[in-house]
Write a protein that holds these residues in place. Sequence first.
Motif, PDB file in Angstrom:
ATOM      1  N   GLN A  62      17.648 -23.998  -6.199  1.00 13.98           N
ATOM      2  CA  GLN A  62      18.463 -23.064  -6.980  1.00 13.98           C
ATOM      3  C   GLN A  62      19.026 -21.946  -6.102  1.00 13.98           C
ATOM      4  O   GLN A  62      20.190 -21.584  -6.233  1.00 13.98           O
ATOM      5  N   ASP A  63      18.211 -21.418  -5.179  1.00 18.69           N
ATOM      6  CA  ASP A  63      18.698 -20.319  -4.333  1.00 18.69           C
ATOM      7  C   ASP A  63      19.831 -20.774  -3.405  1.00 18.69           C
ATOM      8  O   ASP A  63      20.761 -20.017  -3.134  1.00 18.69           O
ATOM      9  N   GLU A  68      22.944 -21.037  -5.648  1.00 15.88           N
ATOM     10  CA  GLU A  68      23.450 -19.696  -5.954  1.00 15.88           C
ATOM     11  C   GLU A  68      24.164 -19.083  -4.751  1.00 15.88           C
ATOM     12  O   GLU A  68      25.178 -18.390  -4.908  1.00 15.88           O
ATOM     13  N   GLN A  96      27.594 -20.719  -4.683  1.00 19.94           N
ATOM     14  CA  GLN A  96      28.385 -20.355  -5.857  1.00 19.94           C
ATOM     15  C   GLN A  96      28.780 -18.875  -5.841  1.00 19.94           C
ATOM     16  O   GLN A  96      29.777 -18.496  -6.454  1.00 19.94           O
ATOM     17  N   ALA A  97      28.026 -18.056  -5.125  1.00 23.52           N
ATOM     18  CA  ALA A  97      28.331 -16.622  -5.051  1.00 23.52           C
ATOM     19  C   ALA A  97      29.685 -16.373  -4.389  1.00 23.52           C
ATOM     20  O   ALA A  97      30.315 -15.339  -4.640  1.00 23.52           O
TER      21      ALA A  97
END
Length: 79
Positions: free
Chosen positions: A52-53, A56, A59-60
């Motif tokens: 997930q990290d 993210e 996607q950031a």
Amino acid sequence: MADQPRRPRTLGDARSEAEAAFKKVTAKVAEAPVKKTVVPGIKEQVSLRIDQDVLEHFQAGGPGWQDRINDALRKAAGK
């Protein structure tokens, strides 16, 4: 006599010839692996599990995160 077959096989009997012919026809032939032709710009949809990290992080950066992941994977693969 119980250990002997009912009918002794000879080298030229029909059953042996049929079995040899069947094996010859059905034997798997080792084929050379088929090399896929890589066409530039063609994407293939896959399902990929990533932490997930990591997701993210990509996607950031906003739109284009999938392309950034692809670029990072290309770099890691040495392509």
